[in-house]
Write a protein that holds these residues in place. Sequence first.
Motif, PDB file in Angstrom:
ATOM      1  N   HIS A 127      69.813  16.454  -1.144  1.00 50.54           N
ATOM      2  CA  HIS A 127      68.611  16.817  -2.049  1.00 50.54           C
ATOM      3  C   HIS A 127      68.982  18.130  -1.828  1.00 50.54           C
ATOM      4  O   HIS A 127      68.626  19.244  -2.946  1.00 50.54           O
ATOM      5  CB  HIS A 127      67.320  16.106  -1.801  1.00 50.54           C
ATOM      6  CG  HIS A 127      67.252  14.612  -2.676  1.00 50.54           C
ATOM      7  ND1 HIS A 127      66.031  13.725  -2.853  1.00 50.54           N
ATOM      8  CD2 HIS A 127      68.121  13.860  -2.529  1.00 50.54           C
ATOM      9  CE1 HIS A 127      66.245  12.944  -3.197  1.00 50.54           C
ATOM     10  NE2 HIS A 127      67.663  13.213  -3.145  1.00 50.54           N
ATOM     11  N   GLN A 128      68.854  18.849  -1.106  1.00 51.70           N
ATOM     12  CA  GLN A 128      68.911  20.422  -0.799  1.00 51.70           C
ATOM     13  C   GLN A 128      70.284  21.006  -1.070  1.00 51.70           C
ATOM     14  O   GLN A 128      70.527  21.635  -0.674  1.00 51.70           O
ATOM     15  CB  GLN A 128      68.500  20.500   0.689  1.00 51.70           C
ATOM     16  CG  GLN A 128      66.899  20.562   1.021  1.00 51.70           C
ATOM     17  CD  GLN A 128      66.130  20.413   0.079  1.00 51.70           C
ATOM     18  OE1 GLN A 128      66.089  21.776  -0.392  1.00 51.70           O
ATOM     19  NE2 GLN A 128      65.410  20.201  -0.648  1.00 51.70           N
ATOM     20  N   LEU A 145      70.088  22.402  -7.156  1.00 56.68           N
ATOM     21  CA  LEU A 145      70.162  21.345  -6.630  1.00 56.68           C
ATOM     22  C   LEU A 145      70.270  20.546  -6.307  1.00 56.68           C
ATOM     23  O   LEU A 145      69.627  19.581  -7.178  1.00 56.68           O
ATOM     24  CB  LEU A 145      68.858  21.777  -5.510  1.00 56.68           C
ATOM     25  CG  LEU A 145      68.505  23.072  -4.714  1.00 56.68           C
ATOM     26  CD1 LEU A 145      67.098  23.255  -3.874  1.00 56.68           C
ATOM     27  CD2 LEU A 145      69.244  23.133  -3.401  1.00 56.68           C
TER      28      LEU A 145
END
Length: 590
Positions: free
Chosen positions: A526-527, A509
């Motif tokens: 971010h994910q 990630l």
Amino acid sequence: MSQANEILFIASLLVLVSIFAGSASSRLGVPFLLIFLGFGLLAGIDGPGGIDFTDFGLTYTIGSAALAIILFDGGLRTKFGTVRLVAGPALGLATLGVLATAGVVAAATHWLTDLNWLQSFLVGAIVGSTDAAAVFFLLNVRGLALQKRVSGTLEVESGINDPMAIFLTMACVELLRLGQPPANIELAVQFLVQMLGGSAIGLVGGFALVTLFNRVPVAGGLYPIVAMAATLLIFSGAHFLHASGYIAVYIAGLVLGNRRHRGAQVVLRFYDGLSWLGQIVMFLLLGLLMTPSELKPHILPGLAVAGILIVLARPLAVALCLLPFRYTWPEIGFIAWVGLRGAVPIFLATIPVLAGVPDAGVFISIAFFCVVASLLLQGWTIGVAARLFGLELPPPVEAPTRTDIDLGNTLDRDIASYKVEPGCIAMGYAYAEMPLPRRCRIITVIREGTVMDRSKLERLETGDYLLVLAPPEQLFSLDRLFALPDKGRRASAPGDEVFGEFVIPGDTLIGAVVAMYGIEVDAKFHQEPVGAFIRHRLRHGAVVGDRIRVGPVEFVVREIKGNRIVSVGLELEPEEHPVIRRFRKLLRLS
């Protein structure tokens, strides 16, 4: 009869001497093709051989057949995936790129020589296309591992750009011969018939050849002969219908090379040797055809036109065609530099001679100097240019020795034979736990001449022979299983620096990378896995070696499986542009 024996003796001797001299000179990096051309010159009227060869018609006929065979072989070895990746850019270079190159060269020729504008444009048309034989040969024989988008663009462009150069050359020759231009609509129709007609004939011929191979069984040794006869039939048939035979044979080879058929392995091996022979014969003949004493008045203008072609015309045309497709400047720079000219310009320059155009010797002389300059400057420096532009990838793991047993279309799998070498990856596993690729199965293990009971085998041993039933698309994965581990390669091997300093999995990630290395990325990403993040930023299909910059770091694509980026390199301090960085390293090494 004695004359026939004399011709056979001289021809075979020239071929043999050229091959062995080329092999020796290649250790110095001298392009093979230049050696063949040089031996033709030495054997010619002004050389020690003293052979008086002036048959332009024979040269044109043999050159056409040889080029058709080389293009068919190039199609055989090109994957549909590569064509899909670079179809738009390659088509642009093969049409608009050739036209733009011809225009710039025409302006330079008109300024440097006494030729009028039409004659100058004829020079531009003759040298406007890259040479398939030179590109296929020099990219592959040097063993360069390049980004797929770059190598694919060069190979597909060279496979389909000859029709545009031939069309422009023929149009100029007709205009010079008849004194009046054909109507614009007539020119457009001729060009469309050449391109679309050649493509259609190639598709029909390719699928017909696949059907013929699979439906009509012949002796195994005859499959290559059938393929060669079909190549020349498709080529000449396309010309009878006023279509491009060159595009037709390239597409026919592309279709045959990407479809399952009987005799696939033997056809590939045969065409490997046949394309070599075609290149040798083309360059020897063209060397014989040239008379060095007649080239002297054209040395300065010829070299000047060659310089304009290499440093101005080709780079401008490449930038014009590739910038809309978001190619990077290093990619554009390398593709511009590898605009190799080989036998085709000299071959095209025979057309005005055969048509009786006045001052035709000027065209063939300028074409000769363009070819020699291209092979010397560009052909000799391909590896250096790839490293300078940061496009050379680390050499792949050396594949093990593998023998394929072609099962034709009766099954969707083939049989591959491997010899177990000391320390190969497969020896690190228990036999029952060996990680074979999907749908692959070991059918026989032979040890010291004895077929082993596989149910009692614990591990493979050095010297074992295995027969493996596998789908063709899994053979590369099998090769890696039986290859030696890549532990011995130096970290400073050519191309290693392309992949950055650290390696992270593609499914890591972005948030984890941000936390680990302190880079700044918008929180909404971010994910998202690193691989997907790179794909979204590239705006085109990802290939190994692609780079994107995020703040102070660069992500580099290391490995792709299917459509998924599985491994990414991280460059923490990419302060300099790759070209500048490599130029500085070359200076330190010198």
